[in-house]
Design an enzyme around this catalytic site. Sequence first.
Site, PDB file in Angstrom:
ATOM      1  N   LYS A 114       0.792  -1.360  -0.046  1.00 38.76           N
ATOM      2  CA  LYS A 114       0.052   0.062  -0.116  1.00 38.76           C
ATOM      3  C   LYS A 114       0.723   1.222   0.147  1.00 38.76           C
ATOM      4  O   LYS A 114       2.068   1.341   0.355  1.00 38.76           O
ATOM      5  CB  LYS A 114      -1.061   0.002   1.150  1.00 38.76           C
ATOM      6  CG  LYS A 114      -0.210   0.097   2.546  1.00 38.76           C
ATOM      7  CD  LYS A 114       0.120   1.623   3.227  1.00 38.76           C
ATOM      8  CE  LYS A 114       0.718   1.425   4.463  1.00 38.76           C
ATOM      9  NZ  LYS A 114       1.605   2.432   4.997  1.00 38.76           N
ATOM     10  N   ASP A 150      -2.375  -1.547  10.116  1.00 35.94           N
ATOM     11  CA  ASP A 150      -2.443  -1.529   8.767  1.00 35.94           C
ATOM     12  C   ASP A 150      -3.170  -2.925   7.935  1.00 35.94           C
ATOM     13  O   ASP A 150      -3.376  -2.894   6.820  1.00 35.94           O
ATOM     14  CB  ASP A 150      -1.007  -1.515   7.995  1.00 35.94           C
ATOM     15  CG  ASP A 150      -0.636  -0.118   8.139  1.00 35.94           C
ATOM     16  OD1 ASP A 150      -1.398   0.776   8.291  1.00 35.94           O
ATOM     17  OD2 ASP A 150       0.689   0.091   7.746  1.00 35.94           O
TER      18      ASP A 150
HETATM   19  O1  C5P Z   1       0.124  -1.282  14.570  1.00 32.98           O
HETATM   20  P1  C5P Z   1       1.550  -1.231  14.291  1.00 32.98           P
HETATM   21  O2  C5P Z   1       1.923  -2.499  14.915  1.00 32.98           O
HETATM   22  O3  C5P Z   1       1.756  -0.946  12.825  1.00 32.98           O
HETATM   23  O4  C5P Z   1       2.432  -0.164  15.063  1.00 32.98           O
HETATM   24  C1  C5P Z   1       3.775  -0.299  15.262  1.00 32.98           C
HETATM   25  C2  C5P Z   1       3.861   1.151  16.138  1.00 32.98           C
HETATM   26  O5  C5P Z   1       3.685   2.374  15.648  1.00 32.98           O
HETATM   27  C3  C5P Z   1       3.133   1.176  17.319  1.00 32.98           C
HETATM   28  O6  C5P Z   1       3.555   0.308  18.566  1.00 32.98           O
HETATM   29  C4  C5P Z   1       2.995   2.566  17.689  1.00 32.98           C
HETATM   30  O7  C5P Z   1       4.099   3.038  18.316  1.00 32.98           O
HETATM   31  C5  C5P Z   1       3.163   3.216  16.388  1.00 32.98           C
HETATM   32  N1  C5P Z   1       1.648   3.655  15.748  1.00 32.98           N
HETATM   33  C6  C5P Z   1       0.977   4.786  16.336  1.00 32.98           C
HETATM   34  N2  C5P Z   1      -0.112   5.103  15.922  1.00 32.98           N
HETATM   35  C7  C5P Z   1      -0.752   4.509  14.827  1.00 32.98           C
HETATM   36  C8  C5P Z   1       0.000   3.378  14.228  1.00 32.98           C
HETATM   37  C9  C5P Z   1       1.202   2.819  14.859  1.00 32.98           C
HETATM   38  O8  C5P Z   1       1.547   5.335  17.314  1.00 32.98           O
HETATM   39  N3  C5P Z   1      -1.818   4.845  14.222  1.00 32.98           N
END
Ligand code: C5P
Length: 285
Positions: free
Chosen positions: A11, A137
């Site tokens: 994406k 995601d």
């Molecule tokens: O959800 P994902 O595993 O991709 O997120 C990785 C890190 O990115 C999370 O632990 C967080 O620190 C940060 N994040 C965030 N806000 C989001 C998505 C991700 O702060 N909306």
Amino acid sequence: MDRLTVLSPAKLNLVLDVLKKRPDGFHELRTIFERISLADRIILTRHTEGKIRVRCDHPHVPQDSRNLAFKAAALLKEKFSIKEGIDINIIKNIPVAAGLAGGSSNAAAVLAGLNRWWSLGLGTKELAGCAQCLGSDVAFFLYDTPFALGTGRGELIKPLNIKTKLWHVLVTPRVKMYTKEVFTRLKLKLTNKKDNVNILLPFLKNGNIQRLAGALSNDLEPVILSLRPDFFHLKKKLFDNGAIGVCFSGSGPSVFACVQSQKHALSLREKFDKRYTQVFVVSTL
Ligand code: C5P
């Protein structure tokens, strides 16, 4: 049938607005996702040994329970008390830790594939519910749509009925950017925030590539550039070579350019191929 091959696309974020930091540590987002033609291939094989095994041809992808595709299979297997085991073979084409959500897409492909294979009967919304615990995601890839609005952490998806096909050159420098680190370094402004999603959407809907390209935006860009000031030159070089809009995807380091045609995308790739090793011509899928 004991073998299933699925495509697992990447994406881009055409807009990524960060609205606020939430009490759970995540950030509230407003984003427009675009599904693109760059994709991994995943081969699922079922077996009677009961185990989940992951194989991947990329050295930086974990081949054990840390892998998101493994976690996706484990989640459904446990929730529905499935005895059967599964081999997950990932053929990687999407750069890793690059802002393209390759790992999340792999997890979604496994969720969707096993839902069918194990006849679990889960609808898209229920699958998206499972996807939430795997990552922000993952849910987007469960929806059969080229474009979607993402809100919440990015996991609340509204498919957009848009027929426009975009062409991009995508350059992924061989640098790892950690999503968590990028979000942690972000300094949110308290002033009134522009609604970049609603600025871009009309241009996307009516296929006005010139205006759309000018409306690309990513609130994480200042952080990405503070970590790697040299990426400023990469952006500038893309502009200098005729790109009409250039933006980072997700938390970087992938940079994509919007161009008017496949022909232009191919000529740009030729120029950047000499300097960068991961240059792709991609389109909306
Ligand atoms: O959800 P994902 O595993 O991709 O997120 C990785 C890190 O990115 C999370 O632990 C967080 O620190 C940060 N994040 C965030 N806000 C989001 C998505 C991700 O702060 N909306």
